[in-house]
Design an enzyme around this catalytic site. Structure first.
Site, mmCIF file in Angstrom:
data_model
loop_
_atom_site.group_PDB
_atom_site.id
_atom_site.type_symbol
_atom_site.label_atom_id
_atom_site.label_comp_id
_atom_site.label_asym_id
_atom_site.label_seq_id
_atom_site.Cartn_x
_atom_site.Cartn_y
_atom_site.Cartn_z
ATOM 1 C CD GLU A 117 -3.293 -1.205 -0.096
ATOM 2 O OE1 GLU A 117 -2.984 -0.629 -0.653
ATOM 3 O OE2 GLU A 117 -3.582 -2.291 0.299
ATOM 4 C CG HIS A 140 -3.835 0.591 5.337
ATOM 5 N ND1 HIS A 140 -5.779 0.387 4.997
ATOM 6 C CD2 HIS A 140 -3.909 -0.518 5.124
ATOM 7 C CE1 HIS A 140 -6.127 -0.724 5.106
ATOM 8 N NE2 HIS A 140 -5.056 -1.740 4.446
ATOM 9 C CG HIS A 142 -7.345 -4.950 7.949
ATOM 10 N ND1 HIS A 142 -6.634 -6.353 7.456
ATOM 11 C CD2 HIS A 142 -7.248 -3.975 6.593
ATOM 12 C CE1 HIS A 142 -5.822 -5.616 5.898
ATOM 13 N NE2 HIS A 142 -6.597 -4.413 5.874
ATOM 14 C CD GLU A 170 -15.575 12.751 23.650
ATOM 15 O OE1 GLU A 170 -14.376 12.951 23.603
ATOM 16 O OE2 GLU A 170 -16.058 12.707 24.955
ATOM 17 C CG HIS A 211 -9.184 -3.121 2.757
ATOM 18 N ND1 HIS A 211 -8.148 -3.617 1.750
ATOM 19 C CD2 HIS A 211 -8.733 -3.175 3.540
ATOM 20 C CE1 HIS A 211 -7.336 -4.172 2.222
ATOM 21 N NE2 HIS A 211 -7.216 -3.664 3.354
HETATM 22 P P1 13P Z 1 1.118 -5.296 2.812
HETATM 23 O O1 13P Z 1 1.216 -6.544 3.805
HETATM 24 O O2 13P Z 1 1.358 -5.607 1.807
HETATM 25 O O3 13P Z 1 0.905 -4.839 3.831
HETATM 26 O O4 13P Z 1 -0.335 -5.558 3.194
HETATM 27 C C1 13P Z 1 -1.746 -5.699 4.138
HETATM 28 C C2 13P Z 1 -2.947 -4.862 4.366
HETATM 29 O O5 13P Z 1 -3.372 -4.483 4.917
HETATM 30 C C3 13P Z 1 -3.373 -4.396 2.680
HETATM 31 O O6 13P Z 1 -4.558 -3.892 2.562
HETATM 32 ZN ZN ZN Z 2 -5.933 -3.332 4.156
#
Ligand code: 13P
Ligand code: ZN
Length: 271
Positions: A117, A140, A142, A170, A211
């Site tokens: 990413e 980033h 999840h 909040e 995602h």
């Molecule tokens: P990477 O292992 O390449 O960092 O990817 C993980 C991920 O969250 C993809 O969106």
């Molecule tokens: Zn991801």
């Protein structure tokens, strides 16, 4: 000169990846973080640039990032393992003068490379850095409830933001500019990087439907704090979905923004 592995930058990355893993957000290799480090701090550990190898970026980094240093999680690496072996799971790179290469100074010891990413990270860094030169972090991850919430709502950032603001007092205080929302897209591409960066012009947080989420900040605490507030609020929203009796009134959302002198994203409340 002390070893970079003992620097506060590596320590912060170790601590935050372990913390995020424990939140249950970063299964397997899920999630990635990039941390822009000023040259003066890099020089404390590397008096001169000595590169281990070059890694093609796969895109052209914006001019404002050329010659800059980034500590970045490796692709395919697990957040749970960073603390135990930072030198394999992280890498410190310098962006080349043409923006097409990352020169490796430290890390990726097993021959690895930066996150897939990286386009979304660097494009987001470029946007946030130009808005706020103190921005250093793109994060980033999840987070479960944020992904659930995105699956239950239209991909409309005003609707998404409104649901958050009206679920937790909040929320409007922490992200008055609202949350950017992208539809489900193929990740790891330049296209999703460009789309994320476009949203980053208005927001420090962008969700990727089905995602995860991106957060930006001057510090790890700021980026993480944004994401954890969205996630906590999404959890409240999802746990109460279909049962809500006491939704936060519009006047309270507006009153909170006024109290803290915040400029709210327009078109979310009172229309
Ligand atoms: P990477 O292992 O390449 O960092 O990817 C993980 C991920 O969250 C993809 O969106
Ligand atoms: Zn991801």
């Amino acid at each position: 000169m002390s070893d970079f592995i003992h620097s506060k930058f590596v320590q912060e990355m170790c601590d935050i990846t372990a913390n995020m893993y424990r939140q249950g957000w970063d299964e397997r290799n899920g999630g990635n973080i990039s941390y822009m480090i000023d040259e003066e701090f890099v020089r404390e550990y590397f008096p001169e640039d000595k590169f281990i190898r070059d890694i093609p970026a796969g895109f052209v980094a914006h001019e404002c990032l050329r010659g800059k240093y980034f500590l970045v999680t490796g692709t395919g690496k697990y957040f749970k393992n960073v603390k135990g072996d930072p030198e394999t799971n992280l890498g410190l790179v310098k962006i080349s003068e043409d923006g097409e290469t990352a020169h490796l100074l430290w890390g990726y010891k097993d021959g690895g490379r930066f996150t897939s990413e990286f386009p979304a990270h660097l494009m987001s860094h470029a946007v946030r850095y130009q808005i706020n030169p103190k921005n250093r972090i793109i994060m980033h991850t999840h987070p479960t409830y944020t992904i659930c919430m995105g699956a239950c709502l239209p991909t409309d950032e005003k609707i998404f933001t409104r649901k958050l603001w009206k679920s937790n007092t909040e929320a409007v205080v922490v992200f008055p500019e609202g949350v950017g929302v992208l539809p489900c897209m193929i990740c790891g591409t330049t296209e999703i990087g460009e789309a994320t960066a476009e949203k980053m012009k208005q927001h420090r947080i962008v969700t990727w439907t089905n995602h995860g989420i991106y957060g930006a900040g001057e510090t790890i605490d700021e980026a993480f704090g944004l994401i954890e507030t969205v996630e906590k609020t999404a959890q409240i929203y999802m746990l109460t979905l279909g049962h809500v009796v006491n939704e936060i009134p519009d006047e309270v959302v507006i009153g909170l923004a006024k109290l803290w002198n915040l400029k709210m994203m327009e078109g979310v409340i009172g229309e």
